[in-house]
Structure formats: structure tokens, C-alpha cells
Design a protein around this motif. Structure first.
Motif, mmCIF file in Angstrom:
data_model
loop_
_atom_site.group_PDB
_atom_site.id
_atom_site.type_symbol
_atom_site.label_atom_id
_atom_site.label_comp_id
_atom_site.label_asym_id
_atom_site.label_seq_id
_atom_site.Cartn_x
_atom_site.Cartn_y
_atom_site.Cartn_z
ATOM 1 N N HIS A 1 10.804 23.323 21.829
ATOM 2 C CA HIS A 1 9.550 23.008 22.442
ATOM 3 C C HIS A 1 9.078 21.705 22.398
ATOM 4 O O HIS A 1 8.657 21.135 23.175
ATOM 5 N N VAL A 2 9.036 21.456 21.249
ATOM 6 C CA VAL A 2 8.596 20.056 20.694
ATOM 7 C C VAL A 2 9.590 18.963 21.358
ATOM 8 O O VAL A 2 8.885 17.888 22.089
ATOM 9 N N ALA A 3 10.635 19.187 21.263
ATOM 10 C CA ALA A 3 11.655 18.067 22.112
ATOM 11 C C ALA A 3 11.498 18.184 23.459
ATOM 12 O O ALA A 3 11.257 17.068 24.261
ATOM 13 N N ALA A 4 11.141 19.354 24.239
ATOM 14 C CA ALA A 4 11.163 19.233 25.732
ATOM 15 C C ALA A 4 9.609 18.490 25.835
ATOM 16 O O ALA A 4 9.464 18.203 26.971
ATOM 17 N N GLY A 5 8.771 19.002 25.308
ATOM 18 C CA GLY A 5 7.345 18.205 25.295
ATOM 19 C C GLY A 5 7.402 16.850 25.167
ATOM 20 O O GLY A 5 6.779 16.078 25.918
ATOM 21 N N ARG A 6 7.962 16.418 24.157
ATOM 22 C CA ARG A 6 8.226 14.935 23.696
ATOM 23 C C ARG A 6 8.941 14.352 25.033
ATOM 24 O O ARG A 6 8.421 13.243 25.339
ATOM 25 N N ALA A 7 9.952 14.649 25.536
ATOM 26 C CA ALA A 7 10.635 14.402 26.663
ATOM 27 C C ALA A 7 9.996 14.396 27.914
ATOM 28 O O ALA A 7 9.786 13.318 28.760
ATOM 29 N N GLY A 8 9.248 15.623 28.239
ATOM 30 C CA GLY A 8 8.432 15.594 29.347
ATOM 31 C C GLY A 8 7.294 14.340 29.205
ATOM 32 O O GLY A 8 6.960 13.693 30.457
ATOM 33 N N TYR A 9 6.682 14.237 28.225
ATOM 34 C CA TYR A 9 5.633 13.194 28.133
ATOM 35 C C TYR A 9 6.351 11.782 28.446
ATOM 36 O O TYR A 9 5.752 10.971 29.114
ATOM 37 N N ALA B 1 5.320 10.152 19.706
ATOM 38 C CA ALA B 1 4.777 10.919 18.557
ATOM 39 C C ALA B 1 4.125 11.967 18.916
ATOM 40 O O ALA B 1 3.374 11.822 19.820
ATOM 41 N N MET B 2 4.148 13.090 18.067
ATOM 42 C CA MET B 2 3.317 14.087 18.287
ATOM 43 C C MET B 2 2.040 14.213 17.198
ATOM 44 O O MET B 2 2.206 14.049 16.240
ATOM 45 N N THR C 1 -2.217 20.090 20.802
ATOM 46 C CA THR C 1 -1.385 18.869 20.983
ATOM 47 C C THR C 1 -1.657 17.974 21.563
ATOM 48 O O THR C 1 -2.336 18.035 22.663
ATOM 49 N N ALA C 2 -1.400 16.554 21.102
ATOM 50 C CA ALA C 2 -1.484 15.378 21.821
ATOM 51 C C ALA C 2 -0.298 14.597 21.587
ATOM 52 O O ALA C 2 0.457 14.756 20.672
ATOM 53 N N TRP C 3 0.052 13.753 22.868
ATOM 54 C CA TRP C 3 1.450 13.059 22.713
ATOM 55 C C TRP C 3 0.821 11.584 22.491
ATOM 56 O O TRP C 3 -0.069 11.021 23.378
ATOM 57 N N MET C 4 1.486 10.672 21.582
ATOM 58 C CA MET C 4 1.230 9.108 21.791
ATOM 59 C C MET C 4 2.538 8.356 21.690
ATOM 60 O O MET C 4 3.375 8.794 21.014
ATOM 61 N N SER C 5 2.660 7.611 22.731
ATOM 62 C CA SER C 5 3.635 6.413 22.903
ATOM 63 C C SER C 5 3.372 5.365 22.259
ATOM 64 O O SER C 5 2.095 4.750 22.080
ATOM 65 N N LEU C 6 4.285 4.562 21.527
ATOM 66 C CA LEU C 6 4.069 3.562 20.588
ATOM 67 C C LEU C 6 4.876 2.217 21.122
ATOM 68 O O LEU C 6 6.240 2.449 21.306
ATOM 69 N N SER C 7 4.577 1.290 21.150
ATOM 70 C CA SER C 7 5.119 -0.230 21.390
ATOM 71 C C SER C 7 6.085 -0.523 20.141
ATOM 72 O O SER C 7 5.674 -0.081 18.913
ATOM 73 N N ASP C 8 7.158 -1.134 19.973
ATOM 74 C CA ASP C 8 7.783 -1.616 18.859
ATOM 75 C C ASP C 8 6.640 -2.351 17.848
ATOM 76 O O ASP C 8 6.681 -2.174 16.877
ATOM 77 N N ARG C 9 5.968 -3.252 18.419
ATOM 78 C CA ARG C 9 5.012 -4.065 17.574
ATOM 79 C C ARG C 9 3.891 -3.120 17.069
ATOM 80 O O ARG C 9 3.542 -3.400 15.800
ATOM 81 N N MET C 10 3.455 -2.228 17.775
ATOM 82 C CA MET C 10 2.413 -1.144 17.285
ATOM 83 C C MET C 10 2.960 -0.576 16.030
ATOM 84 O O MET C 10 2.467 -0.143 15.003
ATOM 85 N N ASP D 1 4.721 12.072 13.363
ATOM 86 C CA ASP D 1 4.639 13.317 13.972
ATOM 87 C C ASP D 1 3.784 14.260 13.151
ATOM 88 O O ASP D 1 3.815 14.022 11.692
ATOM 89 N N VAL D 2 2.986 15.151 13.416
ATOM 90 C CA VAL D 2 2.325 16.426 12.522
ATOM 91 C C VAL D 2 3.064 17.532 12.899
ATOM 92 O O VAL D 2 4.035 17.573 13.750
ATOM 93 N N SER D 3 2.860 18.519 11.957
ATOM 94 C CA SER D 3 3.623 19.600 11.986
ATOM 95 C C SER D 3 3.166 20.215 13.402
ATOM 96 O O SER D 3 2.138 20.299 13.606
ATOM 97 N N PRO D 4 3.881 21.101 14.204
ATOM 98 C CA PRO D 4 3.759 21.611 15.336
ATOM 99 C C PRO D 4 2.728 22.738 15.382
ATOM 100 O O PRO D 4 2.737 23.470 14.433
ATOM 101 N N THR D 5 1.854 22.718 16.460
ATOM 102 C CA THR D 5 0.725 23.931 16.633
ATOM 103 C C THR D 5 1.539 24.696 17.579
ATOM 104 O O THR D 5 1.846 24.420 18.753
ATOM 105 N N TRP D 6 2.176 25.967 17.209
ATOM 106 C CA TRP D 6 3.196 26.623 17.469
ATOM 107 C C TRP D 6 2.979 26.974 19.120
ATOM 108 O O TRP D 6 3.721 26.562 19.897
#
Length: 344
Positions: free
Chosen positions: A53-61, A73-74, A201-210, A246-251
Motif C-alpha cells: 500500500h505504501v508503494a501504491a500510494g507513492r506511485a499514485g501521488y 517521500a512519505m 500520511t503526507a507525500w512529498m516530492s523532491l527535486s534533485d537539488r533539494m 520516509d517515516v515508518s508508515p501509519t498502517w
């Protein structure tokens, strides 16, 4: 009464115009979480299965935002995610934001004042024009209080080719608004509003420089390249991708996000946006409000809160005005009911 919208069923949608506060879960998500709670209760819950579910949520975001999966990142909340970003900007950095911005987007930067970091508040138009004069732009794409939408194209043009870092909170946009933000240094969104998932849960995307400039201050076992192999002992061995933050997932939250975000990403996002804006803009026309292409509408109408409550309309009060939001599960009946309550 169950309502069907975009191929999913929603139980409490009738009269619910409070999506800017929290979104309604589709029935398939409720069923999955209920089943999972049952396995917890019975002691048969399979903890490693949450990785899927972590992987699916990350891909969905990633799909909804238009960024690479490896850049996502989660986190647990928007503010905790942006705390890592704020800690990484240089001493004395100059940050600009919109006046009255939601504080989860600004407090992490304001808390860096001991390092000489300053945060300047400007009206939206001035911010866009002056963005390149600052080191960091930290702002929401859609304002929580009133639904105002940032001119993101003008901001992109203004900072193109500069060293200005762009940090965009898309919590009040993602889910109803179509976005393409692969040029932004940081995007972040909580899942419990327009993304229809349980809070946590929150998702965050990061550029390479960030990403290169950040320290994983919350490094933990789940941030490892192979989390189940990094439970015990040194040395530090974190993922090479943004997963090292990533943080540890909130199930139960990631279970919901792993179902809801791929569902939203599978929809015709132009159709979702048109549906939400169609309802919101009809309301603006009916009430002779200023045009604004946002699914959130602010209603500075005296006595409206009481009238809405009596009519069974669920909304919120923000910045002294009624705030309503139209999501994919709302329809003309909700709008007509709202208008009737406002005119009562």
C-alpha cells in the motif's frame, strides 16, 4: 444514502461540502480498512503487507503530480515534511510566502529564525512578480481559507533559470485540480482532504537539488533500501532515492492512501476538475461572487452558518466566512440545497 460518482460509492455525500476539512472515503476503501481492523482485532494482521500500500500510494501521488516515483517521500504531516526542507535551506535565507498562508507551510521556515532565515508575506500577485528576488518560495497552490489559486504558470516563468527554490503545498488542490509540477523543487500534500484517505500520511516530492541538500533527520528503519533488513544495528544504510526521507508508515492511513490515490490517478482528471469547478462556479454566478477557478468557495454571508446547519449542509468556517468545497462526489442537488439554505 449512498451516492455513486466516477465509478465509486460514497455514503455521506448528500449535503457534504466540507472536503477542504476532510474528504469522504469511497466504499471500497471503507471495506478494506474495516477488514484490516478485523485482522488487527483477531491478531492475524500481516504487517509486511502494508508495504504494497505504501508503494501504491507513492506511485499514485507521483502520477497525480507528474513527478518520478523515486522523487517521492512519505511523511506523517505536511509540517513534518517541510521541517526537513526548512532545516536544509542556508543560514540567512530569504523566504517569501502569501499573506495569511496556512501555517503548516510557513511555520517550519519561520522556526529557522535563529539561523537568520526571514519569511516575508506578500499578496499573491506581488509574490509571483518578486519570487526571483528570494531564495525560497513557500506557498500553497490553493489557499485553505478562501480557495484562491496561485498563478502557478507565472511563478514558473518568474523563477525559471534562477536559484530560487519552489516549495508548493498542494493539499487543497490535489484530487480535484489537474496539475503538472515536475519543475517544482518540493511538492507536499496531506492525504485526508481531497485525496479521500485516513489522516496520518503526507507525500512529498523532491527535486534533485533539494534532495541533495537535505539531511534525513528522522532516519529510521523504514528509510532503508530494504526496510526489513535495516531494523537492527549500524552502519547507517538508507535508500538512494527520496525514500531515505520516509517515516515508518501509519498502517491504516497508508492502506487507505494505497487504494484512494491510484483510484484518483486512474480517473479522467480533466473531467474531475470540470465537474468540481462547474459546481463551484455556478455557485459564484448565483451569488454574484467574483470569478475564481477553484473548487473552494468562501461565503462572507452573515448568519449563513446557522442556516446551513439547519438545512443539514456540512461546511466549515474559516477566516470569518463559510467555506464550502465541491468534490467528485458532489452534485447539483448539493448546490441547490446550499443555495436554498443561503436564501432562507
Amino acid at each position: 444514502m449512498t451516492r455513486e460518482a466516477f465509478g465509486a460509492e460514497f455514503l455521506g455525500a448528500d449535503g457534504f461540502l466540507n472536503s477542504p476539512t476532510y474528504g469522504l472515503p469511497p466504499q471500497f476503501l471503507v471495506d478494506a480498512v474495516t477488514e484490516c481492523v478485523g485482522t488487527w482485532q483477531n491478531g492475524t494482521m500481516d504487517v509486511p503487507s502494508f508495504d504494497e500500500h505504501v508503494a501504491a500510494g507513492r506511485a499514485g501521488y507521483a502520477a497525480l503530480v507528474g513527478v518520478p516515483v523515486d522523487s517521492v517521500a512519505m511523511a506523517g504531516t505536511v509540517s513534518s515534511a517541510l521541517g526537513l526542507v526548512a532545516a536544509a535551506i542556508p543560514d540567512g535565507a530569504r523566504v517569501v510566502t502569501v499573506a495569511g498562508e496556512f501555517t503548516s507551510a510557513t511555520f517550519p521556515f519561520a522556526a529557522q529564525s535563529g539561523r537568520g532565515v526571514t519569511v516575508t508575506e506578500l499578496p499573491p500577485d506581488e509574490l509571483v512578480m518578486a519570487a526571483a528576488d528570494f531564495d525560497v518560495v513557500a506557498v500553497s497552490l490553493v489557499q485553505s481559507a478562501n480557495g484562491a489559486v496561485l498563478d502557478i504558470d507565472a511563478l514558473r516563468a518568474g523563477v525559471a533559470g534562477t536559484a530560487t527554490l519552489t516549495v508548493i503545498d498542494i493539499t487543497q488542490a490535489l484530487g480535484w485540480k489537474r496539475v503538472e509540477l515536475d519543475w517544482v523543487d518540493v511538492t507536499v500534500a496531506a492525504v485526508y482532504k481531497w485525496l479521500l484517505s485516513p489522516r496520518g500520511t503526507a507525500w512529498m516530492s523532491l527535486s534533485d537539488r533539494m534532495s541533495r541538500s537535505m539531511t534525513p533527520h528522522a532516519a529510521n528503519w523504514y528509510a532503508g533500501e530494504s526496510p526489513w533488513q535495516t531494523i537492527y544495528g549500524l552502519p547507517l544504510r538508507l535508500a538512494d532515492s527520496a525514500r531515505r526521507f520516509d517515516v515508518s508508515p501509519t498502517w491504516f492511513s497508508v492502506l487507505g492512501a494505497g487504494l484512494a490515490l491510484p483510484f484518483l490517478a486512474s480517473l479522467d482528471r480533466d473531467a474531475v476538475q470540470a465537474h468540481c469547478l462547474g459546481l463551484a462556479n455556478r455557485l459564484r454566478v448565483e451569488l454574484e461572487l467574483a470569478p475564481q477557478d477553484s473548487a473552494i468557495v468562501s461565503l462572507p454571508i452573515d448568519g449563513a452558518a446557522e442556516n446551513l446547519a439547519r438545512a443539514g449542509i456540512r461546511a466549515s468556517v474559516r477566516a470569518g466566512a463559510i467555506r464550502v468545497g465541491f468534490h467528485l462526489y458532489n452534485d447539483e442537488n448539493d448546490l441547490d440545497r446550499l443555495l436554498g439554505a443561503l436564501r432562507a
